[in-house]
Design an enzyme around this catalytic site. Structure first.
Site, PDB file in Angstrom:
ATOM      1  N   SER A 147       0.839  -1.197   0.000  1.00  0.00           N
ATOM      2  CA  SER A 147       0.000   0.000   0.000  1.00  0.00           C
ATOM      3  C   SER A 147       0.873   1.245   0.000  1.00  0.00           C
ATOM      4  O   SER A 147       1.994   1.231   0.534  1.00  0.00           O
ATOM      5  CB  SER A 147      -0.897   0.016   1.241  1.00  0.00           C
ATOM      6  OG  SER A 147      -1.566   1.257   1.382  1.00  0.00           O
ATOM      7  N   TYR A 160      -1.983  -0.237  10.292  1.00  0.00           N
ATOM      8  CA  TYR A 160      -2.133  -0.671   8.907  1.00  0.00           C
ATOM      9  C   TYR A 160      -0.912  -0.257   8.093  1.00  0.00           C
ATOM     10  O   TYR A 160      -0.351  -1.054   7.339  1.00  0.00           O
ATOM     11  CB  TYR A 160      -3.401  -0.066   8.298  1.00  0.00           C
ATOM     12  CG  TYR A 160      -3.592  -0.398   6.841  1.00  0.00           C
ATOM     13  CD1 TYR A 160      -4.147  -1.617   6.454  1.00  0.00           C
ATOM     14  CD2 TYR A 160      -3.228   0.503   5.845  1.00  0.00           C
ATOM     15  CE1 TYR A 160      -4.315  -1.930   5.115  1.00  0.00           C
ATOM     16  CE2 TYR A 160      -3.399   0.209   4.503  1.00  0.00           C
ATOM     17  CZ  TYR A 160      -3.945  -1.011   4.145  1.00  0.00           C
ATOM     18  OH  TYR A 160      -4.108  -1.317   2.812  1.00  0.00           O
TER      19      TYR A 160
END
Length: 275
Positions: A147, A160
């Site tokens: 990501s 995250y």
């Protein structure tokens, strides 16, 4: 050896929705011989399998919770016993469990995020890589979906972001290790997209000059890179600019720039699904 999935054995995690389902559809459309679908929802797995059914394609489904090490190990062993090896491993599954500040997050949720987003792909690779290395009859590919959050710090997603930063670092180092060891038929690609409109990040605010990626576009970019054996794909292009600016600017100057572009407020409206 031509990079293709025709006749290949392909395993996709998180295959019941979003990008995972699109990866599975792409593999089926391009002539995979065996498609192994992993997810937690048995009914959803069966629905995807039925939708992808076609002559010449065998679809295997395994209900696996990637946070359950014993279940993950058992499923991996079963796939290896069945197929001998996989040719393409797509580590797509991921979770985000909170949009609160770090000290507001349940430590158990933080551990869950790290186990699913980081440790599960590592464990899967540990299971499947020996057979992939041993079988040099055709190219082998590993795609790890990281990501942009692992590249550009962003408040309200610290765990995250940490899980994806660790995944990115491991993935790219694994790529180098395979090259150094001479296993050039096995290539690792890391994909680092910004927000993708799959529902996982529903409610996030837009970032200036960084549109929400359509999942079809994200999967197309990742898939093409996977087949070509590219090292790292970052999308959209503005994330490249942010990466360079963060490296060149003093930390506080970068913070002001990211804040001005709306990066630091992007998670405030987050309402997306937790997994």
């Amino acid at each position: 050896m031509s990079p293709t999935v025709r006749g290949a054995r392909v395993l996709v995690t998180g295959a019941t929705r979003g990008m995972g389902r699109l990866f599975a559809e792409r593999a089926a459309a391009e002539g995979a011989a065996v498609l192994v679908l992993w997810g937690r929802d048995v009914d959803a797995l069966q629905e995807v399998a039925a939708a992808l059914a076609r002559p010449g394609l065998r679809v295997r489904t395994d209900a696996v919770d990637l946070d359950d090490v014993a279940a993950l190990d058992a499923a991996a062993h079963a796939v290896l016993a069945d197929l001998g090896a996989v040719d393409v491993l797509v580590n797509n599954a991921g979770v985000i469990t909170s949009s609160g500040y770090f000290w507001q997050q349940d430590p158990a949720e933080a551990a869950h995020t790290l186990r699913v987003n980081t440790l599960a792909p590592m464990r899967l690779a540990a299971h499947f890589l020996p057979a992939m290395i041993a079988d040099a009859a055709r190219p082998k590919r590993v795609l790890n979906v990281a990501s942009a959050a692992g590249i550009v710090p962003n408040p309200r997603m610290s765990v995250y972001a940490a899980s994806k930063a660790a995944l990115l670092s491991w993935s790219d180092t694994l790529r180098l290790e395979l090259e150094q060891a001479g296993h050039t038929h096995v290539r690792v690609t890391t994909f680092s997209p910004s927000y993708v409109s799959t529902g996982m990040f529903e409610g996030v605010r837009s970032v200036l000059l960084t549109p929400m990626l359509r999942p079809e576009r994200a999967v197309d970019q990742a898939w093409r890179a996977l087949l070509a054996g590219r090292a790292h794909v970052i999308s959209p292009p503005t994330v490249h600019v942010a990466r360079a600016a963060r490296g060149l600017l003093p930390s506080r100057a970068w913070d002001r720039l990211a804040k001005a572009f709306g990066v630091h407020r992007s998670m405030e409206g987050f309402t997306g699904r937790p997994s």
